[in-house]
Design a protein around this motif. Sequence first.
Motif, PDB file in Angstrom:
ATOM      1  N   ARG A 250     -24.618  29.220  17.480  1.00 33.98           N
ATOM      2  CA  ARG A 250     -23.777  29.961  18.422  1.00 33.98           C
ATOM      3  C   ARG A 250     -22.441  30.292  17.776  1.00 33.98           C
ATOM      4  NH1 ARG A 250     -20.869  26.121  22.847  1.00 33.98           N
ATOM      5  NH2 ARG A 250     -19.547  27.951  22.821  1.00 33.98           N
ATOM      6  N   LEU A 251     -21.906  31.456  18.154  1.00 31.23           N
ATOM      7  CA  LEU A 251     -20.599  31.849  17.661  1.00 31.23           C
ATOM      8  C   LEU A 251     -19.539  30.955  18.295  1.00 31.23           C
ATOM      9  CD1 LEU A 251     -20.907  35.747  17.898  1.00 31.23           C
ATOM     10  CD2 LEU A 251     -21.545  34.238  16.020  1.00 31.23           C
ATOM     11  N   ALA A 252     -18.584  30.489  17.495  1.00 28.20           N
ATOM     12  CA  ALA A 252     -17.561  29.581  18.000  1.00 28.20           C
ATOM     13  C   ALA A 252     -16.347  29.616  17.092  1.00 28.20           C
ATOM     14  CB  ALA A 252     -18.103  28.155  18.094  1.00 28.20           C
ATOM     15  N   LYS A 253     -15.161  29.441  17.694  1.00 24.33           N
ATOM     16  CA  LYS A 253     -13.923  29.382  16.923  1.00 24.33           C
ATOM     17  C   LYS A 253     -13.972  28.249  15.907  1.00 24.33           C
ATOM     18  CE  LYS A 253     -10.990  31.004  20.769  1.00 24.33           C
ATOM     19  NZ  LYS A 253      -9.915  30.593  21.710  1.00 24.33           N
ATOM     20  N   ARG A 254     -14.433  27.091  16.365  1.00 23.23           N
ATOM     21  CA  ARG A 254     -14.390  25.912  15.500  1.00 23.23           C
ATOM     22  C   ARG A 254     -15.319  26.029  14.301  1.00 23.23           C
ATOM     23  NH1 ARG A 254     -17.097  24.363  20.098  1.00 23.23           N
ATOM     24  NH2 ARG A 254     -19.252  23.644  19.836  1.00 23.23           N
ATOM     25  N   ARG A 255     -16.310  26.934  14.373  1.00 26.91           N
ATOM     26  CA  ARG A 255     -17.213  27.138  13.251  1.00 26.91           C
ATOM     27  C   ARG A 255     -16.730  28.255  12.332  1.00 26.91           C
ATOM     28  NH1 ARG A 255     -21.742  29.166  13.777  1.00 26.91           N
ATOM     29  NH2 ARG A 255     -22.651  28.136  11.974  1.00 26.91           N
ATOM     30  N   GLY A 256     -15.574  28.835  12.670  1.00 31.85           N
ATOM     31  CA  GLY A 256     -15.038  29.894  11.840  1.00 31.85           C
ATOM     32  C   GLY A 256     -15.797  31.203  11.943  1.00 31.85           C
ATOM     33  N   SER A 257     -16.394  31.464  13.100  1.00 28.68           N
ATOM     34  CA  SER A 257     -17.115  32.730  13.274  1.00 28.68           C
ATOM     35  C   SER A 257     -16.170  33.904  13.046  1.00 28.68           C
ATOM     36  CB  SER A 257     -17.700  32.806  14.693  1.00 28.68           C
ATOM     37  OG  SER A 257     -18.655  31.783  14.897  1.00 28.68           O
ATOM     38  N   GLU A 258     -16.689  34.968  12.436  1.00 28.74           N
ATOM     39  CA  GLU A 258     -15.863  36.125  12.112  1.00 28.74           C
ATOM     40  C   GLU A 258     -15.208  36.674  13.369  1.00 28.74           C
ATOM     41  OE1 GLU A 258     -16.251  39.931   9.111  1.00 28.74           O
ATOM     42  OE2 GLU A 258     -18.014  39.323  10.266  1.00 28.74           O
ATOM     43  N   SER A 259     -13.904  36.874  13.311  1.00 30.43           N
ATOM     44  CA  SER A 259     -13.158  37.326  14.476  1.00 30.43           C
ATOM     45  C   SER A 259     -13.259  38.836  14.648  1.00 30.43           C
ATOM     46  CB  SER A 259     -11.683  36.922  14.355  1.00 30.43           C
ATOM     47  OG  SER A 259     -11.050  37.680  13.330  1.00 30.43           O
ATOM     48  N   LEU A 260     -12.888  39.308  15.832  1.00 32.97           N
ATOM     49  CA  LEU A 260     -12.835  40.747  16.059  1.00 32.97           C
ATOM     50  C   LEU A 260     -11.794  41.390  15.154  1.00 32.97           C
ATOM     51  CD1 LEU A 260     -13.102  40.919  19.964  1.00 32.97           C
ATOM     52  CD2 LEU A 260     -14.925  41.145  18.275  1.00 32.97           C
ATOM     53  N   ALA A 261     -10.713  40.669  14.882  1.00 27.73           N
ATOM     54  CA  ALA A 261      -9.696  41.194  13.964  1.00 27.73           C
ATOM     55  C   ALA A 261     -10.283  41.390  12.571  1.00 27.73           C
ATOM     56  CB  ALA A 261      -8.499  40.246  13.922  1.00 27.73           C
ATOM     57  N   ASP A 262     -11.146  40.456  12.151  1.00 25.52           N
ATOM     58  CA  ASP A 262     -11.805  40.593  10.848  1.00 25.52           C
ATOM     59  C   ASP A 262     -12.726  41.810  10.834  1.00 25.52           C
ATOM     60  OD1 ASP A 262     -10.587  38.280   9.900  1.00 25.52           O
ATOM     61  OD2 ASP A 262     -12.241  36.996  10.560  1.00 25.52           O
ATOM     62  N   LEU A 263     -13.473  41.984  11.919  1.00 26.38           N
ATOM     63  CA  LEU A 263     -14.373  43.141  12.015  1.00 26.38           C
ATOM     64  C   LEU A 263     -13.582  44.445  11.982  1.00 26.38           C
ATOM     65  CD1 LEU A 263     -16.823  41.866  14.798  1.00 26.38           C
ATOM     66  CD2 LEU A 263     -17.233  41.938  12.332  1.00 26.38           C
ATOM     67  N   ARG A 264     -12.465  44.449  12.673  1.00 29.63           N
ATOM     68  CA  ARG A 264     -11.620  45.644  12.692  1.00 29.63           C
ATOM     69  C   ARG A 264     -11.078  45.936  11.292  1.00 29.63           C
ATOM     70  NH1 ARG A 264      -9.274  44.378  16.902  1.00 29.63           N
ATOM     71  NH2 ARG A 264      -7.417  43.278  16.154  1.00 29.63           N
ATOM     72  N   ALA A 265     -10.663  44.877  10.590  1.00 28.67           N
ATOM     73  CA  ALA A 265     -10.088  45.045   9.255  1.00 28.67           C
ATOM     74  C   ALA A 265     -11.096  45.604   8.260  1.00 28.67           C
ATOM     75  CB  ALA A 265      -9.536  43.715   8.756  1.00 28.67           C
ATOM     76  N   ARG A 266     -12.371  45.306   8.465  1.00 31.51           N
ATOM     77  CA  ARG A 266     -13.360  45.835   7.518  1.00 31.51           C
ATOM     78  C   ARG A 266     -14.022  47.120   8.021  1.00 31.51           C
ATOM     79  NH1 ARG A 266     -18.747  44.157   8.388  1.00 31.51           N
ATOM     80  NH2 ARG A 266     -19.085  42.321   9.712  1.00 31.51           N
ATOM     81  N   GLY A 267     -13.395  47.730   9.027  1.00 35.07           N
ATOM     82  CA  GLY A 267     -13.775  49.077   9.412  1.00 35.07           C
ATOM     83  C   GLY A 267     -14.911  49.214  10.387  1.00 35.07           C
TER      84      GLY A 267
END
Length: 285
Positions: A250-267
Amino acid sequence: MISTTVAAVVTRFAPSPTGRLHAGHAYSAIRAHDFAREQGGRFLLRIEDIDPGRSRPEYVAGIVEDLRWLGLNWDGEMVRQSSRLDSYRGALGALGADGLLYPCFCTRADIAQAASAPHGPEGAVYPGTCRALDPAERTMRMEREPHAWRIAIDRAVARTGPLHWHDATAGEIAADPMRFGDVVLARKDAPASYHLAVTVDDAWQRVTDVVRGQDLFEATHIHRLLQALLGLPTPRYHHHPLLVDATGERLAKRRGSESLADLRARGVDPLALADALRRGEATGL
């Protein structure tokens, strides 16, 4: 004449500003948003920021940025739980006046080390150590030691009798809060726990439909109890599946799942992302 007016649907997205949102958060926000819009209702944004050790202003700004990037708009002003502390104190006061609360001085280590502590939906069930304190000792310790407030769950259940709630997928559910033991309603470092704050706020905001992840399904047993004790309405519940990554986790902050900001940064295209999430897809984005 009997009114046949049906209350307008109200949903909410209520993230904690303890990190950047990931696709799992976006999935839940989209489901709550779309459900309200399809019903001609209202979609609210509430920031659950009463954890002083982990909440950060920059994460609040990030939540707003991420939702707008996805094309999600909310109705009315964003509400912060940190502005509603008096409401939580009022609810605690009402429960305390009914003799349902007691102060607890135990640490997490104390509870974990208790040999008699069984496990419930949220981990080790509190063994009731502080329930048995002499009133004089309790008063003395309250004056000099940090303490949480716990609900005496057996007395609370006896007060309300049998309760039920409805989930859109699971149907009619018999509430079983006893499995949780004497849960904390006010932490040592915060004036309310998640259970108390979310129950009070959903009623205050007139939320009719709670759309949230399956990971919070069990917590609804406690929320239903608090609704009955405080005389609050019970919304309809819609617990949705959790998104998982390519490994099945499951996606989770504590597992370091890629953030929406990261997705935005890579276009990543936000509209394409939102469409994929509406289809329940989380991989390959």
